[in-house]
Write a protein that holds these residues in place. Structure first.
Motif, short mmCIF file in Angstrom:
data_model
loop_
_atom_site.label_atom_id
_atom_site.label_comp_id
_atom_site.label_asym_id
_atom_site.label_seq_id
_atom_site.Cartn_x
_atom_site.Cartn_y
_atom_site.Cartn_z
N MET B 198 0.22 1.61 12.26
CA MET B 198 1.48 0.88 12.34
C MET B 198 1.54 -0.25 11.33
SD MET B 198 2.43 1.28 16.38
CE MET B 198 3.46 -0.08 16.41
N ALA B 199 0.43 -0.98 11.20
CA ALA B 199 0.40 -2.08 10.23
C ALA B 199 0.52 -1.53 8.81
CB ALA B 199 -0.88 -2.89 10.39
N ALA B 200 -0.16 -0.41 8.53
CA ALA B 200 -0.15 0.14 7.17
C ALA B 200 1.24 0.68 6.82
CB ALA B 200 -1.20 1.24 7.05
N TRP B 201 1.86 1.37 7.75
CA TRP B 201 3.20 1.93 7.49
C TRP B 201 4.19 0.80 7.23
CZ3 TRP B 201 5.21 6.88 7.10
CH2 TRP B 201 6.62 6.95 7.09
N ASN B 202 4.04 -0.28 7.98
CA ASN B 202 5.01 -1.37 7.91
C ASN B 202 4.73 -2.40 6.83
OD1 ASN B 202 6.47 -0.28 10.00
ND2 ASN B 202 5.40 -1.45 11.58
N SER B 203 3.58 -2.31 6.17
CA SER B 203 3.22 -3.38 5.24
C SER B 203 4.24 -3.46 4.10
CB SER B 203 1.81 -3.20 4.70
OG SER B 203 1.76 -2.07 3.86
N TYR B 204 4.48 -4.67 3.65
CA TYR B 204 5.58 -4.88 2.72
C TYR B 204 5.20 -5.77 1.53
CZ TYR B 204 10.16 -6.58 1.15
OH TYR B 204 11.24 -6.93 0.40
N LEU B 205 4.58 -6.93 1.83
CA LEU B 205 4.30 -7.89 0.76
C LEU B 205 3.38 -7.31 -0.32
CD1 LEU B 205 4.33 -10.66 -0.58
CD2 LEU B 205 2.75 -11.48 1.16
N TRP B 206 2.28 -6.72 0.07
CA TRP B 206 1.31 -6.22 -0.92
C TRP B 206 1.88 -5.03 -1.71
CZ3 TRP B 206 -2.01 -7.63 -4.11
CH2 TRP B 206 -3.00 -6.80 -4.62
N PRO B 207 2.47 -4.00 -1.04
CA PRO B 207 3.09 -2.93 -1.83
C PRO B 207 4.17 -3.45 -2.79
CG PRO B 207 3.24 -2.42 0.53
CD PRO B 207 2.48 -3.69 0.40
N LYS B 208 4.91 -4.46 -2.35
CA LYS B 208 5.96 -5.03 -3.20
C LYS B 208 5.35 -5.62 -4.47
CE LYS B 208 9.70 -8.43 -2.60
NZ LYS B 208 10.96 -7.77 -2.93
N ILE B 209 4.13 -6.14 -4.35
CA ILE B 209 3.47 -6.75 -5.51
C ILE B 209 2.83 -5.69 -6.39
CG2 ILE B 209 1.48 -8.17 -6.17
CD1 ILE B 209 2.09 -9.89 -3.68
N ILE B 210 2.19 -4.71 -5.75
CA ILE B 210 1.33 -3.82 -6.55
C ILE B 210 2.00 -2.49 -6.90
CG2 ILE B 210 0.10 -2.70 -4.63
CD1 ILE B 210 -2.44 -3.20 -6.37
N MET B 211 2.98 -2.05 -6.13
CA MET B 211 3.66 -0.80 -6.44
C MET B 211 4.93 -1.10 -7.25
SD MET B 211 1.59 1.30 -5.27
CE MET B 211 0.70 2.11 -3.94
N LEU B 212 4.75 -1.29 -8.54
CA LEU B 212 5.88 -1.70 -9.38
C LEU B 212 6.71 -0.51 -9.85
CD1 LEU B 212 3.81 -4.28 -11.45
CD2 LEU B 212 5.43 -4.77 -9.62
N ASP B 213 6.08 0.65 -9.93
CA ASP B 213 6.75 1.86 -10.38
C ASP B 213 7.66 2.39 -9.25
OD1 ASP B 213 7.44 4.38 -11.11
OD2 ASP B 213 5.41 5.06 -11.62
N PRO B 214 8.97 2.57 -9.53
CA PRO B 214 9.88 3.05 -8.47
C PRO B 214 9.41 4.35 -7.82
CG PRO B 214 11.13 2.38 -10.39
CD PRO B 214 9.68 2.28 -10.78
#
Lengths: 292, 269
Positions: B198-214
């Motif tokens: 649940m935490a991994a599916w919902n995580s937002y801040l870190w993916p927003k920083i590191i997943m820059l490619d659409p």
């Protein structure tokens, strides 16, 4: 060479905890050290120079930082106490012997924490939009005469964030108290009733003191979470109006990754959060651990 | 008097349940209505679900975000539970004063806010070419003191006799962990998997920083991107939010007890 059995087992133990320990060292301790060094520097890219506490001094004169800090303490001071009290009351009610539909009530109140922080932020943003459901229902019942632009007003927007946080986290904390209440024997309450205590007195004189370890734990967790609020600030209000509902983590994100990045100033601000988390946890442990 | 008190009890619980469920009900109902109907306060299911879906996939790559979220969350859950369970088991079964000290030091990181490590991690991961990779997404949260504690606490209830008997039978230490401990502790694993997924599916801040490619966007990022425009189509927005919530919502409804055990298990003595 043959190792003794005990030595061999101890070595196996080290191997078992090695991957996790290494990962935490590399992903938490090492970056914390780097952030500290970064916070004492100035410059861009690889051209960094030590400037002592300049970044920390800058914060004292930064109105956005001060607002973000104030918001954090506002949420901490208002939302966390209300939430914990509500959570305790709901847990006590759910813990009533022979309660009907207990499982249904529990599931319903617990369910909000299955939603992602982004999702519920957006649901609340839509509910409290100028053309959203809240205005519709309040107008329909004549409670207000014209639509309120909730998220365009600083105090209203803060209130919406507090409401949203209460919605998302009260059930989560209630679960901790339910688990704590299971360790309190019914006979304690019966003895109190025989001695003439009413429900109000038993709540404050028995339940709350016996739940103290859980209250302490949830208070520390909530403090930690509140100091790190990010998803709500970004998706519910986008820090607005005019940065007045911005949280510290959101400001750090904006300073590092939006526009011209200023990693060193961000690192200094992130250290302030770290120190606050540590300080508040220390105070709560001191206050919460006083044994009568 | 007691009757009145009892009625009050149910009333308070009913109000709490209503306020907890209403936003979720509104979210699901709105996903089936047109934006105009949502604004008009319609609270019943509509017929616009398919159209909302068409409009959603016309502007956002839903399938890719679902696949990205699922892959990231499943891999992170598996790795995290594996690494932390063997560590928690190790800290408890082989404990001595040095290992206890290491555990105490690891626990200190519970106080480290993510904001304080994300900038150095982002810079480091840039050098290591880990931006836009699942490994980059996973690395900071594979090992958490919280999960290690959960497994350490539950190992206390694992009978030492089993370990001793297995040793006499000639099973290796790793063999004991894999073939005795893991199958016995199914409920702890279920709890850990629920919480981490649940935490991994919902995580937002870190993916927003590191997943820059659409192409690497996850579901929470997709949902968040929908509010960037000036005009909001509430039907489409609520459909996206509903889809993002479905996997964790269903998991929660099936494994509610596991989730409750997971969040409280690390602190029970």
């Amino acid at each position: 060479m043959k190792m003794s059995l005990a030595k061999r087992q101890s070595l196996v133990g080290w191997l078992f905890l090695l991957p996790a320990t290494l990962l935490i060292a590399l992903m938490s301790f090492y970056p914390m050290l780097q952030a500290l060094i970064l916070s004492l520097q100035r410059g861009t890219g690889q051209q960094l120079q030590f400037t002592g506490l300049l970044n920390y001094q800058r914060m004292l004169a930064d109105p956005v930082f001060k607002t973000a800090l104030k918001n954090t303490f506002l949420y901490l001071g208002i939302q966390v106490p209300i939430m914990l009290l509500l959570a305790i009351i709901l847990a006590v009610l759910l813990n009533t012997p022979k309660l009907k539909f207990r499982a249904l009530f529990r599931t319903a109140i617990f369910l909000p924490c299955a939603t992602s922080l982004v999702s519920y932020s957006i649901v609340f943003r839509a509910l409290f939009a100028a053309d959203g459901f809240m205005n519709f229902i309040l107008l329909r019942f004549g409670l207000i005469s014209e639509a309120i632009n909730w998220l365009a007003d600083t105090n209203m927007a803060r209130m919406v964030i507090i409401l949203a946080l209460l919605w998302r986290w009260t059930g989560y904390n209630m679960i901790f108290f339910l688990s704590g209440l299971q360790n309190i024997s019914i006979s304690v309450y019966e003895a109190a009733r025989i001695d003439g205590a009413n429900a109000w007195q038993s709540f404050w004189k028995i339940t709350v003191p016996l739940l103290r370890p859980m209250i302490l734990l949830t208070a520390i967790m909530s403090t930690n979470g509140t100091l790190q609020l990010f998803d709500e600030s970004v998706n519910l209000t986008n820090g607005g109006p005019a940065n007045t509902t911005l949280t510290l983590s959101h400001y750090i994100y904006k300073t590092s990754f939006v526009g011209v990045p200023n990693f060193t100033y961000s690192a200094a601000m992130s250290y302030v959060i770290f120190l606050l988390v540590a300080l508040l946890a220390f105070i709560q442990l001191k206050v919460g651990d006083t044994r009568d | 008097m007691t009757k009145l008190k009892n009625a009050m009890r149910y009333l308070v619980l009913l109000i709490a349940a209503f306020f907890s469920l209403f936003p979720l009900y509104w979210m699901i109902v709105s996903a089936t209505n047109t934006s105009t109907d949502v604004i008009r306060g319609k609270l019943t299911f509509g017929t616009n679900l398919f159209q909302n879906y068409q409009d959603l996939i016309a502007v956002q790559n839903l399938k890719m975000a679902m696949i990205n979220s699922a892959r990231n969350a499943i891999l992170l859950t598996l790795l995290s539970v594996l690494v932390c369970s063997i560590a928690g088991y190790g800290f408890e079964v082989y404990h001595d004063k040095y290992k206890d000290m290491v555990m105490k030091i690891l626990l200190l990181t519970m106080m480290v806010p993510f904001a304080a490590v994300m900038i150095p991690l982002f810079r480091q991961f840039g050098n290591l070419k880990l931006i836009n990779t699942t490994i980059g997404f996973m690395l900071p949260s594979i090992a958490t003191p919280f999960l290690i504690m959960l497994f350490r606490q539950s190992t206390r209830s694992f009978p030492r006799d089993i370990i001793e008997a297995a040793r006499i039978d000639g099973l290796s230490e790793l063999g004991i962990f894999l073939r005795m401990f893991v199958p016995t502790m199914k409920s702890t694993y279920a709890a850990a998997i629920t919480v981490v997924f649940m935490a991994a599916w919902n995580s937002y801040l870190w993916p927003k920083i590191i997943m820059l490619d659409p192409d690497k966007f996850t579901m929470p990022m997709l949902v968040s991107n929908l509010i960037a425009g000036y005009v909001t189509n509430y039907g489409v927005l609520m459909l996206a939010v509903t889809i993002c919530t479905l996997p964790t919502g269903i998991l929660f409804l099936i494994l509610q007890e596991s989730f409750a055990e997971g969040i409280t298990g690390s602190v029970k003595g």
